[in-house]
Design an enzyme around this catalytic site. Structure first.
Site, PDB file in Angstrom:
ATOM      1  CB  SER A   1      -0.823  -0.025   1.025  1.00  0.00           C
ATOM      2  OG  SER A   1      -2.016  -0.546   1.725  1.00  0.00           O
TER       3      SER A   1
ATOM      4  CB  SER B   1      -1.389  -2.254  -4.066  1.00  0.00           C
ATOM      5  OG  SER B   1      -0.197  -1.084  -3.593  1.00  0.00           O
TER       6      SER B   1
ATOM      7  CG  ASP C   1      -1.545   1.604  -4.467  1.00  0.00           C
ATOM      8  OD1 ASP C   1      -1.020   1.433  -3.591  1.00  0.00           O
ATOM      9  OD2 ASP C   1      -1.706   1.424  -5.264  1.00  0.00           O
TER      10      ASP C   1
END
Length: 348
Positions: free
Chosen positions: A233, A271, A273
């Site tokens: 992340s 991930s 983000d």
């Protein structure tokens, strides 16, 4: 305060873009913004809290315009729904590990109740903003060791000068197979009213080993402890003193992704983000006597330089986070090498 010429990336000859950094090359170059850490690094734990205070006043009563952009939504952040709907920020921002989000929420609510005891009686509820990265590779995240006192310690430690690297919420995280962490950068922007600043702070825990691309074109590859998938992340917080409204701030937050792309990231399936941007230029009162408030905002056709600054500061902040982080050994004997060691070895 250190000069931007001694920032971690620039000390290794790595320059991201051509806009001029602020005097400290930190998010706190935006006047009034402060940052604090609380780090837990003992036994099997490599974790903590990082706090960002947008101004020193009563943020619940004097909110700031804000906007967020979810680049990839594999994350467990709190408070973003209301930021999206109302376009304001009314608490400090806490960064922590994935299982520390609830603790951070409670700490922020208790903080605001202590300052504003009428919340949810006459003032309405409060929207705590807490964002996270998973530090479970180097830390025993399942122990849920962080408590509210740790969050308060980060809030109380906030100042204009703060460490980068393996501190606070950056203690146990990884980036591109190297040790990740907390990093920051800033840029100075000129408009007809004078000079303004945009700064970034990142919690860098993303990227597949071998994909990292430095500004000079080199592609470092870690020698140990590398994951094979893009599972991490990155949280990006952008602050500026340019007068902007929430829609413009959301557009600027979206451009942080360009900085991640310059580094070689592609925002993998696993991930989380997320970018959040706020402006300190004008405070929005919680209580008003009239039906309308006056707002001053940048003309839309002047916003490109802020897009550029968002990309440059994000790119440099990630590199600063990685270079400032030494090699770390942690949970179950796992380790992450330091990008600084790779650079110091003069690898091509």
């Amino acid at each position: 305060m250190p000069s931007h010429s001694t920032s971690p990336a620039r000390a290794h000859g790595l320059q991201c873009g051509d806009l001029e950094p602020g005097p400290s090359n930190l998010i706190t170059d935006v006047a009034g913004v402060t940052v604090g850490h609380h780090t837990l690094q003992e036994g099997d734990f490599r974790t903590g809290f990082t706090a960002i205070l947008p101004h020193a006043g009563n943020l619940f009563l004097e909110k700031l315009p804000a906007g967020a952009d979810v680049i990839n939504g594999f994350g467990k952040s709190a408070g973003l729904v209301q930021v999206e709907e109302l376009g304001t920020l009314e608490t400090p921002i806490l960064l922590t590990n994935t299982f520390g989000v609830g603790t951070g929420i409670n700490a922020l609510i208790r903080r605001e109740l202590s300052i504003n005891p009428d919340i949810d009686r006459s003032g309405g509820t409060v929207n705590p903003v807490v964002m996270e990265c998973n530090d479970g590779y180097l830390s025993d995240i399942n122990a849920m060791v962080l408590n509210e006192a740790d969050a308060f310690a980060a809030l109380q430690a906030a100042s204009s000068d703060f460490e980068q690297g393996s501190v606070g919420a950056g203690t146990g995280i990884s980036a591109f197979g190297f040790k990740g962490g907390i990093g920051s950068a800033s840029r100075v922007i000129a408009f007809d009213r004078g000079e303004f600043t945009l700064g970034a702070l990142v919690q860098a825990n993303f990227g597949k080993p071998g994909d990292l691309t430095l500004p000079d074109g080199r592609k470092p590859r870690p020698s140990e402890g590398a994951q094979t998938l893009e599972r991490g992340s990155v949280i990006i917080v952008l602050a500026t003193d340019v007068p902007l409204e929430s829609r413009q701030l959301k557009r600027i937050a979206r451009r942080a992704a360009a900085g991640l792309g310059r580094l070689g990231a592609y925002y993998g399936n696993g991930s989380g983000d997320i970018a959040l941007a706020f402006s300190t230029a004008q405070r929005i009162p919680h209580f008003t006597d009239g039906d309308f408030i006056a707002r001053d905002v940048l003309r839309e056709d002047g916003i490109d330089v802020l897009f550029k600054a968002a990309a440059e500061t994000t790119q440099e902040a990630v590199l600063n986070a990685m270079i400032a982080s030494p090699q770390m050994h942690g949970f179950k004997g796992r380790s992450r090498p330091s990008l600084a060691d790779w650079l110091n070895a003069g690898k091509a």
